[in-house]
Write an enzyme that holds these catalytic residues in place. Structure first.
Site, PDB file in Angstrom:
ATOM      1  NE  ARG A   1      -4.194  -1.615   0.149  1.00  0.00           N
ATOM      2  CZ  ARG A   1      -4.270  -2.745  -0.539  1.00  0.00           C
ATOM      3  NH1 ARG A   1      -3.235  -3.116  -1.301  1.00  0.00           N
ATOM      4  NH2 ARG A   1      -5.349  -3.497  -0.484  1.00  0.00           N
TER       5      ARG A   1
ATOM      6  CD  GLU B   1      -6.405   3.318  -6.591  1.00  0.00           C
ATOM      7  OE1 GLU B   1      -6.485   2.243  -7.220  1.00  0.00           O
ATOM      8  OE2 GLU B   1      -7.360   3.827  -5.984  1.00  0.00           O
TER       9      GLU B   1
ATOM     10  CG  HIS C   1      -3.302  -1.448  -6.921  1.00  0.00           C
ATOM     11  ND1 HIS C   1      -4.040  -0.878  -5.917  1.00  0.00           N
ATOM     12  CD2 HIS C   1      -2.963  -2.688  -6.457  1.00  0.00           C
ATOM     13  CE1 HIS C   1      -4.139  -1.711  -4.889  1.00  0.00           C
ATOM     14  NE2 HIS C   1      -3.487  -2.811  -5.198  1.00  0.00           N
TER      15      HIS C   1
END
Length: 326
Positions: A237, A265, A284
């Protein structure tokens, strides 16, 4: 779950498997428990199969599900939808985190090996020169033989990374405050404190859970302690790494990085992370992609079959470990 996830998660064979062991509610996936069709199904459900986009299973949702006995999550973390109300009711919970760990570990190992070979930097220079290139002169120490890799977190993913790295001629260190030294040595790595690991490793790869206590676990000071030319790999993360400090180190060219997760993100359009030659930035993708989602669906179907046969889950989630897991 989000309706768009359902057809990618359960192929025809998995749907047939589910139908063999359970009465499956037909129709699209439900992402809102208050929607009339979902409410009717919830009232009759003994098992919920969930995935990304599941709303919280709070007191109100559980009051509408008097027969519910188990939640089978066809993804990783259950933190977003399994509330304390689930545990108070004694509902069994399973997760396919082990299955989602596999592609993350594969991505990580590829990143580790490419980092040792300096693939990104050589590619950039070769592209610029477009001809004969003495890469050895630029990277005389490149290669993976006897390199040191530090694994931060003996999580499902961290353990799989260590397993996949075992055949290579590497030295592996591992940090995990919740495992004793004997357990860590059994994984084939040498236990190390986090400060020592960051200072000693050629590659530091992060696999710790996102918790209040792990925010900026890889701090400015720990980044500064890393060897010149070392690589940071983050597939966990974004919050686990001090991104401002990392960016400064990368802009200076002192460190290299493979970054699959950031905070926020998606970095702003002006972020140097997009353009730096010493950074591999991906959005991601280390976890299960489209072609890997059926593995999660099959994992969930296996757990439903175990439940239907009166057997315990193979991959249960325990309330007592949630405070230190993803």
């Amino acid at each position: 779950m989000s309706p768009d996830v359902l057809p990618r998660l359960f192929d025809a064979a998995t749907r047939e498997r589910l139908a063999e062991v359970a009465d499956v509610e037909p129709g699209p996936a439900a992402a809102d428990f208050a929607e009339p069709r979902a409410a009717a199904a919830l009232a009759a459900a003994e098992v919920l199969v969930t995935c990304w986009g599941c709303p919280p299973l709070d007191d109100a949702a559980l009051a509408a599900a008097p027969r519910l006995r188990a939640v089978v999550h066809a993804a990783g973390s259950v933190r977003h939808h399994v509330t304390r109300a689930v545990w108070r009711r004694g509902i069994a919970v399973s997760s396919a985190a082990w299955a989602n760990a596999l592609p993350v570990a594969e991505y990580t190992v590829a990143a580790v090996l490419f980092a040792g070979k300096r693939v990104l930097q050589v590619r950039e220079e070769y592209r610029r020169r477009r001809g004969p290139y003495d890469w050895y002169a630029d990277h005389p120490g490149a290669g993976n033989y006897r390199r040191t890799v530090g694994v931060v977190g003996a999580s499902l993913i961290g353990r799989r990374v260590l397993e996949l790295l075992r055949p290579y001629d590497l030295t592996t260190l591992v940090y995990d405050p919740y495992a004793d030294d004997g357990e860590l040595r059994a994984l084939g790595a040498a236990p190390a404190g986090l400060d020592d690991l960051c200072a000693a490793a050629d590659v530091v790869t992060v696999h710790a859970p996102e918790l209040p206590s792990t925010r900026h676990l890889i701090s400015r000071a720990r980044l500064a302690s890393m060897r010149d030319g070392a690589t940071l790999v983050n597939t966990a993360r974004g919050s686990l790494v001090d991104q401002e400090a990392l960016t400064e180190e990368l802009v200076a060219g002192r460190l290299h990085a493979v970054v699959d997760v950031t905070e926020p993100e998606f970095p702003p359009a002006g972020s140097p992370l997009y353009d730096l030659p010493n950074v591999l930035l991906t959005p991601h993708i280390a976890g299960s992609l489209a072609g890997e989602l059926p593995r999660l669906g099959r994992a969930a179907a296996d757990e439903v079959a175990r439940y239907a046969a009166g057997r315990p889950f193979a991959h249960p989630v325990r309330q007592e470990t949630l405070d230190r897991s993803a």
